[in-house]
Design a protein around this motif. Structure first.
Motif, PDB file in Angstrom:
ATOM      1  N   ILE A 160     -42.178  58.641  33.862  1.00  9.94           N
ATOM      2  CA  ILE A 160     -42.033  59.608  34.944  1.00  9.94           C
ATOM      3  C   ILE A 160     -41.736  60.999  34.389  1.00  9.94           C
ATOM      4  O   ILE A 160     -42.283  62.003  34.851  1.00  9.94           O
ATOM      5  CB  ILE A 160     -40.927  59.162  35.926  1.00  9.94           C
ATOM      6  N   LEU A 161     -40.879  61.060  33.373  1.00 14.81           N
ATOM      7  CA  LEU A 161     -40.480  62.353  32.823  1.00 14.81           C
ATOM      8  C   LEU A 161     -41.545  62.991  31.934  1.00 14.81           C
ATOM      9  O   LEU A 161     -41.592  64.212  31.809  1.00 14.81           O
ATOM     10  CB  LEU A 161     -39.171  62.214  32.030  1.00 14.81           C
ATOM     11  N   TRP A 162     -42.421  62.154  31.311  1.00 12.08           N
ATOM     12  CA  TRP A 162     -43.400  62.733  30.376  1.00 12.08           C
ATOM     13  C   TRP A 162     -44.534  61.801  29.992  1.00 12.08           C
ATOM     14  O   TRP A 162     -45.684  62.231  29.853  1.00 12.08           O
ATOM     15  CB  TRP A 162     -42.674  63.181  29.098  1.00 12.08           C
ATOM     16  N   GLY A 163     -44.245  60.523  29.792  1.00 11.50           N
ATOM     17  CA  GLY A 163     -45.170  59.607  29.132  1.00 11.50           C
ATOM     18  C   GLY A 163     -46.525  59.452  29.783  1.00 11.50           C
ATOM     19  O   GLY A 163     -47.513  59.153  29.095  1.00 11.50           O
ATOM     20  N   LEU A 164     -46.623  59.660  31.099  1.00  8.74           N
ATOM     21  CA  LEU A 164     -47.922  59.528  31.760  1.00  8.74           C
ATOM     22  C   LEU A 164     -48.928  60.552  31.261  1.00  8.74           C
ATOM     23  O   LEU A 164     -50.141  60.388  31.445  1.00  8.74           O
ATOM     24  CB  LEU A 164     -47.760  59.652  33.281  1.00  8.74           C
ATOM     25  N   ASN A 165     -48.436  61.611  30.603  1.00  9.77           N
ATOM     26  CA  ASN A 165     -49.361  62.606  30.039  1.00  9.77           C
ATOM     27  C   ASN A 165     -50.260  62.023  28.955  1.00  9.77           C
ATOM     28  O   ASN A 165     -51.300  62.617  28.632  1.00  9.77           O
ATOM     29  CB  ASN A 165     -48.572  63.787  29.475  1.00  9.77           C
ATOM     30  N   TYR A 166     -49.895  60.893  28.388  1.00 14.07           N
ATOM     31  CA  TYR A 166     -50.772  60.239  27.416  1.00 14.07           C
ATOM     32  C   TYR A 166     -52.081  59.796  28.072  1.00 14.07           C
ATOM     33  O   TYR A 166     -53.074  59.560  27.388  1.00 14.07           O
ATOM     34  CB  TYR A 166     -50.092  59.016  26.801  1.00 14.07           C
ATOM     35  N   ASP A 167     -52.062  59.658  29.393  1.00 17.35           N
ATOM     36  CA  ASP A 167     -53.214  59.101  30.106  1.00 17.35           C
ATOM     37  C   ASP A 167     -53.982  60.146  30.903  1.00 17.35           C
ATOM     38  O   ASP A 167     -54.852  59.807  31.701  1.00 17.35           O
ATOM     39  CB  ASP A 167     -52.731  57.990  31.056  1.00 17.35           C
ATOM     40  N   ARG A 168     -53.691  61.435  30.671  1.00 13.85           N
ATOM     41  CA  ARG A 168     -54.380  62.495  31.396  1.00 13.85           C
ATOM     42  C   ARG A 168     -55.740  62.797  30.760  1.00 13.85           C
ATOM     43  O   ARG A 168     -56.062  62.305  29.668  1.00 13.85           O
ATOM     44  CB  ARG A 168     -53.524  63.760  31.393  1.00 13.85           C
ATOM     45  N   ARG A 169     -56.518  63.631  31.408  1.00 14.88           N
ATOM     46  CA  ARG A 169     -57.815  64.031  30.852  1.00 14.88           C
ATOM     47  C   ARG A 169     -57.634  65.091  29.771  1.00 14.88           C
ATOM     48  O   ARG A 169     -58.381  65.138  28.807  1.00 14.88           O
ATOM     49  CB  ARG A 169     -58.723  64.553  31.966  1.00 14.88           C
ATOM     50  N   GLY A 170     -56.654  65.966  29.946  1.00 14.63           N
ATOM     51  CA  GLY A 170     -56.202  66.811  28.855  1.00 14.63           C
ATOM     52  C   GLY A 170     -56.971  68.084  28.593  1.00 14.63           C
ATOM     53  O   GLY A 170     -57.762  68.575  29.398  1.00 14.63           O
ATOM     54  N   ILE A 171     -56.711  68.618  27.391  1.00 14.47           N
ATOM     55  CA  ILE A 171     -57.165  69.967  27.071  1.00 14.47           C
ATOM     56  C   ILE A 171     -58.672  70.060  26.868  1.00 14.47           C
ATOM     57  O   ILE A 171     -59.263  71.114  27.107  1.00 14.47           O
ATOM     58  CB  ILE A 171     -56.414  70.513  25.839  1.00 14.47           C
ATOM     59  N   ALA A 172     -59.316  68.986  26.464  1.00 13.57           N
ATOM     60  CA  ALA A 172     -60.783  69.017  26.353  1.00 13.57           C
ATOM     61  C   ALA A 172     -61.400  69.245  27.734  1.00 13.57           C
ATOM     62  O   ALA A 172     -62.331  70.045  27.899  1.00 13.57           O
ATOM     63  CB  ALA A 172     -61.294  67.726  25.739  1.00 13.57           C
ATOM     64  N   PHE A 173     -60.865  68.563  28.718  1.00 15.91           N
ATOM     65  CA  PHE A 173     -61.315  68.730  30.105  1.00 15.91           C
ATOM     66  C   PHE A 173     -61.060  70.150  30.586  1.00 15.91           C
ATOM     67  O   PHE A 173     -61.918  70.775  31.218  1.00 15.91           O
ATOM     68  CB  PHE A 173     -60.578  67.713  30.986  1.00 15.91           C
ATOM     69  N   GLN A 174     -59.894  70.699  30.244  1.00 18.54           N
ATOM     70  CA  GLN A 174     -59.524  72.031  30.724  1.00 18.54           C
ATOM     71  C   GLN A 174     -60.329  73.145  30.054  1.00 18.54           C
ATOM     72  O   GLN A 174     -60.590  74.179  30.667  1.00 18.54           O
ATOM     73  CB  GLN A 174     -58.028  72.264  30.508  1.00 18.54           C
ATOM     74  N   THR A 175     -60.709  72.950  28.807  1.00 17.27           N
ATOM     75  CA  THR A 175     -61.481  73.974  28.095  1.00 17.27           C
ATOM     76  C   THR A 175     -62.989  73.733  28.162  1.00 17.27           C
ATOM     77  O   THR A 175     -63.765  74.534  27.645  1.00 17.27           O
ATOM     78  CB  THR A 175     -61.061  74.038  26.616  1.00 17.27           C
ATOM     79  N   GLY A 176     -63.378  72.628  28.780  1.00 22.51           N
ATOM     80  CA  GLY A 176     -64.802  72.351  28.940  1.00 22.51           C
ATOM     81  C   GLY A 176     -65.496  71.911  27.671  1.00 22.51           C
ATOM     82  O   GLY A 176     -66.701  72.137  27.501  1.00 22.51           O
ATOM     83  N   ILE A 177     -64.746  71.282  26.750  1.00 21.41           N
ATOM     84  CA  ILE A 177     -65.350  70.787  25.512  1.00 21.41           C
ATOM     85  C   ILE A 177     -65.180  69.275  25.453  1.00 21.41           C
ATOM     86  O   ILE A 177     -64.538  68.672  26.309  1.00 21.41           O
ATOM     87  CB  ILE A 177     -64.717  71.434  24.261  1.00 21.41           C
ATOM     88  N   SER A 178     -65.743  68.656  24.436  1.00 19.84           N
ATOM     89  CA  SER A 178     -65.595  67.213  24.250  1.00 19.84           C
ATOM     90  C   SER A 178     -65.310  66.935  22.776  1.00 19.84           C
ATOM     91  O   SER A 178     -65.761  67.673  21.902  1.00 19.84           O
ATOM     92  CB  SER A 178     -66.859  66.468  24.686  1.00 19.84           C
ATOM     93  N   ARG A 179     -64.541  65.882  22.541  1.00 24.66           N
ATOM     94  CA  ARG A 179     -64.212  65.531  21.157  1.00 24.66           C
ATOM     95  C   ARG A 179     -65.291  64.568  20.643  1.00 24.66           C
ATOM     96  O   ARG A 179     -65.151  63.367  20.680  1.00 24.66           O
ATOM     97  CB  ARG A 179     -62.813  64.908  21.080  1.00 24.66           C
ATOM     98  N   GLU A 180     -66.383  65.157  20.158  1.00 27.37           N
ATOM     99  CA  GLU A 180     -67.511  64.359  19.698  1.00 27.37           C
ATOM    100  C   GLU A 180     -67.426  64.125  18.186  1.00 27.37           C
ATOM    101  O   GLU A 180     -66.701  64.815  17.475  1.00 27.37           O
ATOM    102  CB  GLU A 180     -68.826  65.091  20.021  1.00 27.37           C
ATOM    103  N   LYS A 181     -68.198  63.172  17.707  1.00 29.05           N
ATOM    104  CA  LYS A 181     -68.321  62.987  16.266  1.00 29.05           C
ATOM    105  C   LYS A 181     -69.067  64.182  15.689  1.00 29.05           C
ATOM    106  O   LYS A 181     -69.976  64.726  16.316  1.00 29.05           O
ATOM    107  CB  LYS A 181     -69.083  61.691  15.952  1.00 29.05           C
ATOM    108  N   TYR A 182     -68.669  64.589  14.511  1.00 28.67           N
ATOM    109  CA  TYR A 182     -69.304  65.737  13.891  1.00 28.67           C
ATOM    110  C   TYR A 182     -69.922  65.336  12.553  1.00 28.67           C
ATOM    111  O   TYR A 182     -69.548  64.322  11.953  1.00 28.67           O
ATOM    112  CB  TYR A 182     -68.304  66.880  13.703  1.00 28.67           C
ATOM    113  N   THR A 183     -70.866  66.148  12.093  1.00 31.68           N
ATOM    114  CA  THR A 183     -71.551  65.867  10.837  1.00 31.68           C
ATOM    115  C   THR A 183     -70.775  66.478   9.670  1.00 31.68           C
ATOM    116  O   THR A 183     -69.902  67.340   9.854  1.00 31.68           O
ATOM    117  CB  THR A 183     -72.967  66.453  10.857  1.00 31.68           C
ATOM    118  N   LYS A 184     -71.132  66.059   8.477  1.00 30.32           N
ATOM    119  CA  LYS A 184     -70.525  66.622   7.283  1.00 30.32           C
ATOM    120  C   LYS A 184     -70.830  68.111   7.186  1.00 30.32           C
ATOM    121  O   LYS A 184     -69.965  68.913   6.782  1.00 30.32           O
ATOM    122  CB  LYS A 184     -71.038  65.896   6.035  1.00 30.32           C
TER     123      LYS A 184
END
Length: 365
Positions: free
Chosen positions: A113-137
């Protein structure tokens, strides 16, 4: 009397189990968590906690942890005495087990209730419009090269301007100013009610391997102010990101990076670029150690001096306990939606690469 006590425990246990179950079901719905908790309920909770405890010069959270450490130490001594004297008949095993489960459930409910549910949010990628994709070398090589240039440029500016490192209180103030500046570009990074404290356990943190932590029960961000001065600005920004509800380490790293690099303060920018360079070059080293060594050689002599200071600092506090603590914390991260464990910190590089692909820059400004 004993039956009444057992009945009361059973009722309490049933209520807590139901509440914990509801929290768990809710946590599986990322959209709902983001909308109704992370962007609605949590800001009210965190602002209230920071307003309540932030003005107090000492860390209330660290005092709480100290009391809990003493309590559990006494309980362990008590249990050890019972085992040694073999007075098992004095124990009501069922009652002890129920009390233990009740306390665990209470901790789970309050923490979430105080904080831990934030582990399950959509988060900063959602807010900045990016995605954490795999990247190449190749992408990793390119971003690491850009980071080298920024690290060198910031350090050169600090040397030229003779930029001094500030006191802890001024550091905390500048960090709040940095969040204020970043909120112009990212409104979701607005920060109110400063609650930043130097950790009671700074020296212990050097042995246990932590540079800062967030206390979800008091809303305070604790910073290990004994670490090298050039690392502290980014650590403060990282812990403040936890206060804003970025629970995952890669998200707190990225939010802190956006803030520090948008601040216009060379000490903050240098601290952030250097830290992310270390993550990026570490990731590169796992696939191409020669390329990673080449990148490190491109750092300016002044930056290399800081690297020597940093390595000597961590070398000084090496001990056999730290790997155990690191393993335990890694398991904790894995259990909270961060399957990479301690490597979650370095996953900030994926966010940065995605951010660069979309915006063509590696700065929060």
């Amino acid at each position: 009397m004993e039956n009444r006590k057992n009945r009361k425990q059973a009722i309490t246990l049933s209520i807590l189990l139901a509440a914990a179950g509801c929290i768990w079901v809710f946590s599986r719905q990322n959209n709902l968590v983001e909308q109704w908790y992370s962007q609605s309920l949590y800001p009210a909770i965190s602002n209230t906690l920071r307003a309540a405890f932030g003005w107090i010069p000492i860390s209330i959270g660290d005092l709480l942890y100290t009391v809990l450490i003493i309590y559990f130490a006494r309980q362990l001594i008590k249990l050890t005495t019972i085992i040694r004297k073999r007075t098992y008949g004095s124990l009501n095993i069922k009652s002890i087990l129920r009390r233990f489960i009740i306390r665990i459930l209470l901790l789970y409910i309050v923490f979430n209730i105080l904080w831990g549910l934030n582990y399950d949010r959509r988060g900063i990628a959602f807010q900045t419009g990016i995605s954490r994709e795999k990247y190449t070398k190749e992408q990793l090589l390119h971003i690491t090269g850009l980071l080298v240039k920024e690290v060198n440029a910031c350090k050169e500016g600090m040397v030229r301007q003779q930029t001094p490192y500030t006191t802890n209180q001024l550091l905390f103030k500048k960090a709040c100013d940095a969040y204020q500046s970043a909120s112009v570009y990212y409104p979701f990074l607005q920060y109110h009610h400063k609650s930043l404290k130097a950790s009671f356990f700074g020296l212990a943190g050097n042995y246990l391997g932590f540079s800062g932590y967030y206390n979800p029960f008091s809303g305070e961000a604790q910073v290990n102010t004994t670490i090298p001065v050039f690392l502290r600005p980014y650590v403060v920004c990282h812990e403040m990101a936890h206060q804003l509800g970025y629970a995952k380490e890669n998200e707190a790293n990225f939010a802190g990076f956006l803030v520090a690099t948008a601040s216009g303060d060379t000490a903050f920018m240098y601290s952030a670029y250097l830290d992310i360079f270390l993550y990026a070059n570490g990731n590169l080293r796992r696939t191409d150690s020669v390329a990673a060594r080449t990148m490190q050689q491109q750092l300016s002599p002044a930056v290399k001096e800081d690297m020597i200071i940093m390595k000597a600092f961590y070398k000084k506090y090496e001990n056999p306990v730290e790997p155990v603590i690191t393993w335990i914390y890694s398991r904790y991260l894995e259990s909270n939606r961060q399957p990479s464990g301690m490597r979650s910190y370095s996953e900030v590089v994926a966010y940065l690469i995605s951010y660069y692909k979309k915006y063509g820059k590696i700065s929060g400004k």
